[in-house]
Design an enzyme around this catalytic site. Structure first.
Site: not given
Ligand code: PEP
Ligand code: MG
Length: 550
Positions: A196, A508
């Site tokens: 993240h 996403c």
């Molecule tokens: C994912 O897991 O691809 C996602 C978009 O959520 P995050 O990256 O916030 O876990």
């Protein structure tokens, strides 16, 4: 070896954000919080005390403004009361005096002094027996944050211009704090492409790399020069003339590319043969909205609401959430916005006191997170749903449910959503979507499609959980492969189920911004993509040159 006698070194990192930067190294210790601590000369004491005083005054002014703005949305007056208490604490002369005294006595900068005096005050609170009074310690932390934020804006540019911060690891909040403070770039020894921290760095456009050999930390010293090519993950320590020339050329090439891409800001997201593929933004912080609009995104496909929860030491109240969501919706000026419900995960959240009771467990990545946590803490779920629905008005707002593994979870969330809509008399439509980010969800996609208005494939976690590869661990990043046949099958199963039940399906995760995958997405039947806003124009250009089906 360069003119100063330093040995030139270069290498490639495992992970990168974007951009190019030439700057000076500033090392942070192992357990840092991004609060700069440095000694000042005795000549600088008066101006540093003045800086503190300006910081506090600005924080008071900002808070006063927030209290005034509350009138429209804080019907219960609950938030106003809290903020008024903070205002009183901010103006307490004791805080100013104690901190100024530390600046003077110890010859340290305002932030360091403030950190010390806040810690002295919170220690006093910790010793209080009364549970309620003890919990007010969070208020102290809160006002501290406000002053730190203001201090970051005063003379900070000078301090951090050209600084490349280097640390073992950075949290997503560190990345934002550094960016706000005017830091030019960063190097994180640990971390993978889909952590993240890197996602946030790409979102706000802070050049950085992660996943380097440990030795790097030993080679460097404060003030040494470093080139980061965060487009390719390359770095050069103690660059020579040739490196500097190459850096200038690469920077120019990047600028040319960015200028060329500007042509696509107002163009539709369609392929050469007319296939429409909306290109949406993934957003973590309100500051990214302007960038997203400048890049001509088609909407927000994923708003990670957990970042609102981790910005403060206290859980945000429903009123605070509603104000925040309203700001997001207004910023997008009628374009669709998808809010994802709180998904707490270990690499996102700094476990604050407020979060502690809902964030326990040996292995949080597999523990009580996402929809599981929300269904066990229904008040939190209800508050968030109510805040989103109340903020939405008649704007095109959708809600996305994270970490779903079975249909009953979607059914339960929808029931709470219906109750909330009824409670507040909302008669509009808010679509409820299901994240497909756990292999189990892809395997039961046919059932999930019957209880969802849309799917959004979270490829970051889907790859992590399918291949048992920690997305933040640079040691196994070579195994992190979305093209693995197992992942491909899960993607196809998800799309097939969505098509069978006639619901849209987006991607996403970070994969959505990978140009090499665009044709596959089109032919597979993905209906939209959501990515860091800074990648949208590049993908749109590519889309214009692609023929999907001929
Ligand atoms: C994912 O897991 O691809 C996602 C978009 O959520 P995050 O990256 O916030 O876990
Ligand atoms: Mg995820």
């Amino acid at each position: 070896m360069n003119a100063q006698g330093y040995v030139r070194r270069q290498g490639i990192a495992v992970a990168k954000s974007s951009g190019l930067v030439l700057g000076c190294v500033q090392k942070l210790n192992q357990k840092h919080q991004f609060i700069q601590e440095y000694k000042i000369s005795s000549d600088a004491i008066a101006s540093e005390v003045e800086r503190l005083s300006v910081g506090i005054t600005k924080a008071v002014k900002q808070l006063r403004q927030e209290i005034n703005d509350l009138a429209d949305v804080d019907a219960s007056g609950e938030l106003k009361l809290i903020l008024e208490t903070h205002n009183m604490m901010l103006q307490d002369p004791e805080l100013m005096q104690q901190t100024a005294c530390l600046i003077q006595k110890e010859c340290i900068n305002a932030e360091w002094a403030l950190k010390k005096s806040l810690s002295q005050i919170t220690q006093v609170f910790e010793q209080i027996e009364d549970v309620y009074l003890r919990s007010r310690k969070a208020d102290i932390e809160h006002i501290g944050e406000r002053i730190f934020e203001q201090l970051a804006g005063i003379h900070q540019q000078q301090q951090y211009e050209q600084a490349i911060m280097v640390a073992q690891d950075f949290s997503p909040m560190d990345i934002v704090d550094m960016w706000r403070a005017g830091v030019s770039g960063f190097v994180s020894i640990q971390g993978g492409e889909n952590s993240h921290a890197m996602i946030v760095a790409r979102g706000i456009g802070l050049p950085g790399i992660a996943g380097l050999q440990e030795d790097f930390f030993n080679w460097i010293e404060d003030g040494q020069s470093l080139i980061l090519n965060a487009e390719e993950g390359r770095w050069v320590l103690h660059p020579n003339k040739q490196d500097l020339k190459q850096f200038e050329q690469e920077k120019q090439a990047l600028q040319f590319k960015q200028t060329r891409l500007q042509d696509y800001v107002n163009k539709p997201s369609v392929s050469q043969d007319g296939y429409n593929m909306p290109l949406m933004a993934n957003i973590e912080f309100i500051e990214e909205i302007d960038v997203a609009q400048q890049q001509g995104v088609d909407g927000i496909g994923l708003f990670r609401t957990e970042f609102l929860f981790m910005q403060h030491e206290m859980l945000p109240s429903e009123t605070m959430q509603q104000m925040y969501y309203q700001q997001v919706i207004q910023g997008m000026q009628g374009k669709p916005v998808t809010f994802r419900l709180l998904d707490v995960a270990i690499d996102k959240i700094k476990v604050t006191d407020a979060m502690n009771p809902i964030f326990e467990g040996e292995n949080p990545a597999l523990g009580l997170r996402g929809v599981r946590m929300l269904l066990q803490h229904k008040t939190l779920l209800k508050e968030q749903l109510r805040a989103i629905v109340a903020a939405s008005g008649d704007a095109p707002v959708s809600i996305l449910v994270p970490m779903v593994t079975m249909a009953s979870e979607m059914v339960d969330v929808r029931q709470v959503l219906n109750e909330v809509c009824q409670d507040i008399g909302f008669t509009g439509k808010v679509c409820l979507g299901c994240m497909i980010e756990v292999p189990a969800a892809a395997l039961v996609a046919d059932t999930l499609a019957q209880v969802s208005d849309f799917f959004s494939i979270g490829s970051n976690d889907l790859v992590q959980y399918s291949l048992a590869v920690d997305r933040t661990d640079e040691h196994v990043s070579y195994l992190y492969d979305a093209g693995h046949p197992a992942v491909m099958q899960l993607l196809q199963m998800t799309v097939d189920a969505a098509q069978k039940h006639n619901i849209p399906v987006s991607v996403c995760g970070e994969l959505a911004a990978n140009p090499a995958w665009l044709h596959t997405f089109l032919t597979m039947g993905i209906t939209s993509l959501s990515m860091s806003a800074r990648h949208v124009l590049q993908m749109r250009e590519q889309l214009h040159h692609l023929r999907a089906f001929s």
